[in-house]
Design an enzyme around this catalytic site. Structure first.
Site, PDB file in Angstrom:
ATOM      1  N   SER A  16       0.816  -1.213   0.000  1.00  0.00           N
ATOM      2  CA  SER A  16       0.000   0.000   0.000  1.00  0.00           C
ATOM      3  C   SER A  16       0.852   1.267   0.000  1.00  0.00           C
ATOM      4  CB  SER A  16      -0.937   0.012   1.210  1.00  0.00           C
ATOM      5  OG  SER A  16      -0.208  -0.111   2.421  1.00  0.00           O
ATOM      6  N   ASP A 257      -3.317   6.494  12.034  1.00  0.00           N
ATOM      7  CA  ASP A 257      -2.506   5.728  11.083  1.00  0.00           C
ATOM      8  C   ASP A 257      -1.171   6.450  10.945  1.00  0.00           C
ATOM      9  OD1 ASP A 257      -1.253   4.604   8.906  1.00  0.00           O
ATOM     10  OD2 ASP A 257      -3.038   4.522   7.652  1.00  0.00           O
ATOM     11  N   HIS A 260       0.778   5.265   6.730  1.00  0.00           N
ATOM     12  CA  HIS A 260       0.499   5.812   5.409  1.00  0.00           C
ATOM     13  C   HIS A 260       0.615   7.338   5.425  1.00  0.00           C
ATOM     14  CE1 HIS A 260      -1.395   1.801   5.484  1.00  0.00           C
ATOM     15  NE2 HIS A 260      -0.952   1.753   4.230  1.00  0.00           N
TER      16      HIS A 260
END
Length: 288
Positions: A16, A257, A260
């Site tokens: 990702s 998070d 990311h």
């Protein structure tokens, strides 16, 4: 960059974080292409952006561990116990053939524990002949498989291969260290949890050590150190995560998070490096 990619196929392969870099690149380039001259589609693990006037495609293939595993599904891939096939790599690598530019990454999914389960052999039954290995050695095994595949399937006179180093996280210990941060780290302080052991393995297999003996050289795009300063640039609670978001509800540190990155943001800088490494390689291009 579009002109330099005319008639070519550029393929990102990885997790990702690599997909975030891919999306960043599309955002940087698409505004230079008339709306009717571009298209985008996703077919299972493969996403394809077409710049029709340039006869070029920029693609992303989801393979977070590069090797085949039982958690390769593009959406539902969260499993308590991951099993990785050490060899062969045909299930994924058949999609990589024919690319003029290959951009690999793989790091995050190797850091979920100290041990990794490896399936030996080519048996389709994922429950047979499973051995447990230290994460660093399993990572080394798979990167060697990638290197061997490159030497056997890529023509270095026609194609370029690049490897993007580890994207750092800023979450560990009792909390997520990116939560509420609004400024980068200054000085020599590094509130990051990047595994130096994993970086060393990548360097030994794909980086400077390999470049002296490889059939297909790998250009290294080193994003790790520069990104370690950016504790403030993660998505934190400002993204939808598995059906919930801190923006619509209560924002909690545990929801942050710290892996990311926001866009626009850090991956845009990675693509600046990628551009120079790809089209204007320096003499020390392979150094990690």
């Amino acid at each position: 960059m579009l002109e330099m990619l005319r008639g070519k196929r550029m393929l990102f392969v990885g997790d990702s974080l690599n997909r975030g870099q891919y999306v960043s690149l599309l955002c940087l380039l698409h505004r230079a292409i008339p709306e009717g001259s571009r298209s985008f589609e996703t077919i299972d693990a493969l996403s394809i952006f077409r710049a029709k006037d340039y006869d070029a495609t920029i693609e992303f293939y989801w393979a977070p561990l590069l090797a085949e595993s039982n958690s390769d599904a593009a959406v539902e891939h969260r499993l308590e116990e991951r099993v990785i096939r050490g060899a062969p790599m045909d299930r994924h690598s058949r999609f990589w053939k024919g690319a003029d530019v290959l951009v690999f990454n793989s790091y995050l999914w190797w850091t979920t524990g100290t041990k990794i389960q490896i399936l030996r052999g080519a048996d389709n039954d994922m429950s047979k002949d499973i051995v447990e290995m230290p994460a660093e050695e399993a990572y080394r095994l798979v990167l060697h498989q990638v290197a061997n595949w490159l030497d056997a399937n890529v023509d270095p006179s026609k194609s370029r291969v690049l490897f993007v180093t580890a994207s750092p996280t800023h979450g560990g210990g009792k909390g997520n260290d990116c939560y509420g941060q609004k400024t980068p780290i200054t000085g020599d302080e590094h509130a990051s949890y990047t595994s130096r052991a994993m970086l060393k393995v990548a360097d030994e297999v794909l980086g400077g050590s390999r470049s002296r003996r490889a059939v297909v050289p790998v250009g290294v795009v080193n994003v790790t150190r520069m990104s370690e300063y950016r504790r403030d640039a993660h998505t934190q609670v400002y993204r939808e995560q598995w059906g919930k978001t801190g923006v619509a509800g209560k924002q909690e540190q545990s929801d942050a998070d710290c892996t990311h990155w926001c866009l626009p943001g850090v991956p845009d800088a990675w693509n600046e490096l990628l551009y120079w490494k790809l089209f204007f390689p320096a003499a020390d291009d392979q150094a990690l």
